[in-house]
Design a protein around this motif. Structure first.
Motif, PDB file in Angstrom:
ATOM      1  N   SER A 118      -4.059  -5.166  -8.888  1.00  0.00           N
ATOM      2  CA  SER A 118      -5.499  -4.913  -8.840  1.00  0.00           C
ATOM      3  C   SER A 118      -6.058  -5.222  -7.453  1.00  0.00           C
ATOM      4  CB  SER A 118      -6.200  -5.764  -9.902  1.00  0.00           C
ATOM      5  OG  SER A 118      -7.559  -5.470  -9.931  1.00  0.00           O
ATOM      6  N   ARG A 119      -5.638  -6.329  -6.867  1.00  0.00           N
ATOM      7  CA  ARG A 119      -6.077  -6.669  -5.495  1.00  0.00           C
ATOM      8  C   ARG A 119      -5.588  -5.630  -4.488  1.00  0.00           C
ATOM      9  NH1 ARG A 119      -4.582 -11.705  -7.047  1.00  0.00           N
ATOM     10  NH2 ARG A 119      -2.633 -11.615  -5.865  1.00  0.00           N
TER      11      ARG A 119
ATOM     12  N   LEU B  99      -6.903  -0.456  -1.212  1.00  0.00           N
ATOM     13  CA  LEU B  99      -6.734   0.991  -1.049  1.00  0.00           C
ATOM     14  C   LEU B  99      -8.031   1.742  -1.346  1.00  0.00           C
ATOM     15  CD1 LEU B  99      -3.224   1.543  -2.681  1.00  0.00           C
ATOM     16  CD2 LEU B  99      -3.797   1.530  -0.237  1.00  0.00           C
ATOM     17  N   GLU B 100      -8.742   1.266  -2.352  1.00  0.00           N
ATOM     18  CA  GLU B 100     -10.012   1.906  -2.701  1.00  0.00           C
ATOM     19  C   GLU B 100     -11.052   1.682  -1.599  1.00  0.00           C
ATOM     20  OE1 GLU B 100     -12.952   2.354  -6.551  1.00  0.00           O
ATOM     21  OE2 GLU B 100     -11.730   0.551  -6.377  1.00  0.00           O
TER      22      GLU B 100
ATOM     23  N   TYR C   2      -8.440   5.421   0.244  1.00  0.00           N
ATOM     24  CA  TYR C   2      -7.142   6.056   0.009  1.00  0.00           C
ATOM     25  C   TYR C   2      -6.922   6.416  -1.460  1.00  0.00           C
ATOM     26  CZ  TYR C   2      -6.011   4.403   4.732  1.00  0.00           C
ATOM     27  OH  TYR C   2      -6.009   4.158   6.079  1.00  0.00           O
ATOM     28  N   VAL C   3      -7.631   5.747  -2.356  1.00  0.00           N
ATOM     29  CA  VAL C   3      -7.585   6.085  -3.781  1.00  0.00           C
ATOM     30  C   VAL C   3      -9.005   6.059  -4.322  1.00  0.00           C
ATOM     31  CG1 VAL C   3      -5.245   5.182  -4.191  1.00  0.00           C
ATOM     32  CG2 VAL C   3      -7.227   3.691  -4.566  1.00  0.00           C
TER      33      VAL C   3
ATOM     34  N   ALA D 246       0.840  -1.205   0.000  1.00  0.00           N
ATOM     35  CA  ALA D 246       0.000   0.000   0.000  1.00  0.00           C
ATOM     36  C   ALA D 246       0.870   1.248   0.000  1.00  0.00           C
ATOM     37  CB  ALA D 246      -0.929  -0.003   1.209  1.00  0.00           C
ATOM     38  N   TYR D 247       1.907   1.222   0.804  1.00  0.00           N
ATOM     39  CA  TYR D 247       2.823   2.366   0.881  1.00  0.00           C
ATOM     40  C   TYR D 247       3.450   2.652  -0.476  1.00  0.00           C
ATOM     41  CZ  TYR D 247       6.857   5.175   2.297  1.00  0.00           C
ATOM     42  OH  TYR D 247       7.793   6.165   2.403  1.00  0.00           O
ATOM     43  N   LEU D 248       3.949   1.624  -1.139  1.00  0.00           N
ATOM     44  CA  LEU D 248       4.611   1.813  -2.428  1.00  0.00           C
ATOM     45  C   LEU D 248       3.633   2.297  -3.502  1.00  0.00           C
ATOM     46  CD1 LEU D 248       7.052  -1.213  -2.453  1.00  0.00           C
ATOM     47  CD2 LEU D 248       7.640   1.208  -2.207  1.00  0.00           C
ATOM     48  N   LEU D 249       2.432   1.722  -3.532  1.00  0.00           N
ATOM     49  CA  LEU D 249       1.448   2.167  -4.530  1.00  0.00           C
ATOM     50  C   LEU D 249       1.059   3.627  -4.300  1.00  0.00           C
ATOM     51  CD1 LEU D 249      -0.938  -0.908  -4.902  1.00  0.00           C
ATOM     52  CD2 LEU D 249       0.706  -0.050  -6.569  1.00  0.00           C
TER      53      LEU D 249
END
Length: 139
Positions: free
Chosen positions: A65-66, A71-72, A76-77, A35-38
């Motif tokens: 995608s997972r 995150l969605e 967060y996105v 999550a941090y990297l994305l």
């Protein structure tokens, strides 16, 4: 290339990977590594599609995608539809995502700072540059 230098680098990388795995099993901030990297990628380079993110991190599209779905779900996105192709979308970081990213980055930076407290500024700068150069060789 000097064989001894290569063997030293190989061993130190193996040791680093072991220690990083141990180091990161305890949460640093609120975001896990993926999550941090994305979020970091999206925050620094703007909205991005799943395919672009999977290429950047050299991961399967299904894996990214997972990770993006999580995150969605957390808010967060958000998905931004592609105006030319209604099936495609990009991910954009939200205000809560930015807040979590900033907090996690601060926690991670503090933890790394504690490990490097006895290093000089020059050593830290040189290490950062060499790590960056090494990571770019994978691209």
């Amino acid at each position: 290339m000097d064989q001894h230098a290569l063997e030293t680098i190989e061993f130190e990388l193996a040791l680093l990977l072991r220690r990083i795995t141990s180091f990161t099993t305890t949460n640093i901030g609120t975001l896990d590594r993926s999550a941090y990297l994305l979020l970091q990628q999206i925050a620094h380079h703007g909205s991005a599609g799943i395919k672009a993110l999977s290429e950047e991190f050299q991961l399967d599209i299904s894996t990214v995608s997972r990770q993006a779905a999580v995150l969605e779900q957390r808010g967060y996105v958000r998905r931004i539809p592609d105006p030319l192709d209604r099936r495609a979308y990009s991910l954009q970081i939200t205000d809560p995502g930015t807040k979590e990213l900033i907090e996690t980055k601060a926690a991670r930076t503090a933890r790394i700072g504690a490990l490097l407290k006895d290093w000089t500024d020059e050593e830290c700068e040189a290490f950062g540059k060499l790590m960056s150069k090494f990571n770019r060789t994978f691209s």
